[in-house]
Design an enzyme around this catalytic site. Structure first.
Site, PDB file in Angstrom:
ATOM      1  N   HIS A  81       0.848  -1.189   0.000  1.00  0.00           N
ATOM      2  CA  HIS A  81       0.000   0.000   0.000  1.00  0.00           C
ATOM      3  C   HIS A  81       0.885   1.240   0.000  1.00  0.00           C
ATOM      4  O   HIS A  81       1.882   1.288   0.716  1.00  0.00           O
ATOM      5  CB  HIS A  81      -0.912   0.042   1.233  1.00  0.00           C
ATOM      6  N   LYS A 126      -8.694  -2.963   5.371  1.00  0.00           N
ATOM      7  CA  LYS A 126      -8.834  -3.493   4.002  1.00  0.00           C
ATOM      8  C   LYS A 126      -7.780  -4.550   3.719  1.00  0.00           C
ATOM      9  O   LYS A 126      -8.066  -5.578   3.087  1.00  0.00           O
ATOM     10  CB  LYS A 126      -8.743  -2.347   2.984  1.00  0.00           C
ATOM     11  N   ASP A 186     -15.578   0.944   6.421  1.00  0.00           N
ATOM     12  CA  ASP A 186     -14.584   1.917   5.975  1.00  0.00           C
ATOM     13  C   ASP A 186     -15.185   2.891   4.963  1.00  0.00           C
ATOM     14  O   ASP A 186     -14.915   4.084   5.010  1.00  0.00           O
ATOM     15  CB  ASP A 186     -13.379   1.201   5.366  1.00  0.00           C
ATOM     16  N   SER A 197      -8.538   2.513   8.398  1.00  0.00           N
ATOM     17  CA  SER A 197      -8.941   2.448   7.000  1.00  0.00           C
ATOM     18  C   SER A 197      -8.001   1.561   6.183  1.00  0.00           C
ATOM     19  O   SER A 197      -8.438   0.670   5.450  1.00  0.00           O
ATOM     20  CB  SER A 197      -8.983   3.859   6.408  1.00  0.00           C
ATOM     21  N   ARG A 257     -15.543  11.168   7.189  1.00  0.00           N
ATOM     22  CA  ARG A 257     -14.248  11.794   7.493  1.00  0.00           C
ATOM     23  C   ARG A 257     -13.930  12.902   6.499  1.00  0.00           C
ATOM     24  O   ARG A 257     -13.413  13.962   6.854  1.00  0.00           O
ATOM     25  CB  ARG A 257     -13.136  10.745   7.463  1.00  0.00           C
TER      26      ARG A 257
END
Length: 458
Positions: free
Chosen positions: A90, A195, A169, A191, A176
């Site tokens: 990520h 995932k 999320d 978040s 948010r």
């Protein structure tokens, strides 16, 4: 577990967090269930998020929040024999960051399974899904069963988040975004890691960027985020590491969706820019070592590089394209370097206004101009123009003479205006010499004796 309104009161929970008191596991469970079942008012969700943003959460609270978010929907399941090979990466987002397009097939070529769930671009950062959708026919929408089938036959896929994967999320992120609570460490961790946790990974590496073109400008802020993410991932049972990487200059020479696909394919042939290849081999090397596919980081790095040089990673990329909807002929032509992607009608080159050595090319101004020209989006459902982009004809460290073309911009409507040209010109910094340090400055891991950092020169 107590989850009834009789025992748990949402206003009382908000008050507790407002007054910096920790929430119990039961309260966090009740909050997340209320979010996905719509039994809590949006104003109360917003108030809780703001209280978390202002007062923070303990690591235990964040881990519980992340776990509850993870199991709020489908958790992907894999064959037992895959368990040690499931890996992913990520990135916190950057300019010209096309690492995923190269890294996923390279890891698959090394025997890993990569169920990469990616996102779209928002603001000045590009999105992996947008880049791939510039390829005609590429389908990001795959069911869990389809993902499993692609992993079985190809070894990697890059897909979007489905409606039943971590639904908490999706709801929390929407709120948010409109309550200025996006930059909360516990909420960021929840978040991202929820995932990745729903992917049932064995190992995860996080590319946490810092600098002008990143979410965090200061390395200390980026380090704090990286350490927090690593700790949460580790507590959720995922072997997690984070790379701190500089995001001052664009990554590679191409910025913009279809142009980045083209550059990614060059990297998959072993002919990509050194900074892009270096990031791919560094992140991939660590993942191979973390999941046991390589005895050391250096061996893993060499293995990734070999897949780029021998064509194995390119073969995996081509197979992934076909598995995700691209025709075999088009995928073959694209990977062979043929001009099959739609190109912008208009192109213009900018010339250097002074001679010397390129010391820097500020990434944020380039990204903002491209955003204005249609390459990015402000709202999640906004369409993007895949053809808009920039080719850097000169990069940091290159010698440039006054009048030399240094940038080529691809655009359609709206057209490039004079104020945008000035912004682009000011992004080029010319000097007498340049000192290039490593792109990745640290790798942060959690081990039995605590956090460990070491350098990973790129």
């Amino acid at each position: 577990m107590c989850t009834s309104q009789e025992h748990i009161n949402i206003p009382e929970m908000i008050r507790k967090k407002r007054d910096k008191q920790p929430l119990s596991a039961e309260e966090i469970h009740y909050f997340v269930q209320g979010v996905i079942n719509q039994t809590i008012q949006e104003c109360q969700i917003g108030a809780m998020l703001m209280a978390i943003r202002l007062q923070g959460m303990t690591l235990e609270e964040t881990v519980k929040l992340t776990q509850e978010m993870k199991i709020s929907g489908v958790v992907l399941e894999w064959p037992k024999e895959w368990s040690s090979t499931m890996v992913d990466k990520h990135s916190t987002g950057g300019v010209g960051d096309k690492v995923s397009l190269v890294l996923a097939p390279a890891l698959a070529a090394c025997g890993c399974k990569v169920p990469m769930i990616s996102g779209r671009g928002l603001g000045h950062t590009g999105g992996t899904l947008d880049k791939l959708e510039s390829i005609p026919g590429f389908n990001i929408n795959k069911s869990p069963e389809e993902v499993k089938q692609i992993l079985a036959t190809v070894g990697c896929c890059i897909v979007g988040q489905t409606a039943d994967l971590v639904p908490a999320d999706k709801k929390l992120y929407t709120i948010r975004d409109v309550t200025s609570t996006v930059d909360s460490l516990p909420l960021i961790a929840g978040s991202i890691i929820s995932k990745k946790g729903a992917e049932s990974l064995a190992a995860l590496i996080l590319d946490v960027k810092f600098g002008e073109g990143a979410l965090y400008k200061d390395i200390n802020d980026a380090r704090e985020l990286a350490q927090y993410l690593v700790n949460v991932g580790d507590r959720l049972g995922i072997r997690t590491a984070a790379a701190l990487s500089k995001m001052d200059n664009p990554i590679g020479r191409n910025i913009g969706n279809s142009l980045e696909v083209i550059e990614s394919i060059e990297c998959l042939k072993g002919k990509g820019p050194k900074d892009l290849e270096g990031l791919v081999t560094c992140l991939g090397g660590h993942l191979l070592h973390m999941c046991g596919k390589a005895g050391s980081f250096k061996t893993g790095e060499s293995n990734i590089k070999e897949t780029l040089q021998n064509g194995c990673a390119l073969d995996k990329f081509q197979a992934m394209l076909v598995a995700q909807g691209v025709t075999a002929d088009l995928a073959k032509a694209l990977c062979a370097g043929k001009d099959v992607l739609k190109r912008a009608v208009k192109r213009e080159e900018l010339k250097a206004e002074a001679g010397g050595v390129v010391q820097a090319i500020h990434s944020l101004p380039l990204a903002k101009v491209l955003h204005e020209l249609g390459a990015g989006r402000t709202q999640p459902d906004q369409a993007v123009n895949w053809t808009v982009g920039i080719e850097l004809l000169k990069i940091v460290g290159d010698q440039v003479n006054k009048g030399d073309p240094w940038l080529r911009i691809h655009f359609e409507d709206p057209s490039l205006n004079e104020s945008q040209k000035i912004i682009l010109q000011h992004s080029l910094v010319i000097g007498k010499k340049v000192e290039n340090g490593p792109l990745v400055t640290e790798i942060i891991q959690v081990q039995s004796q605590g956090e460990k950092r070491h350098n990973c020169p790129v």
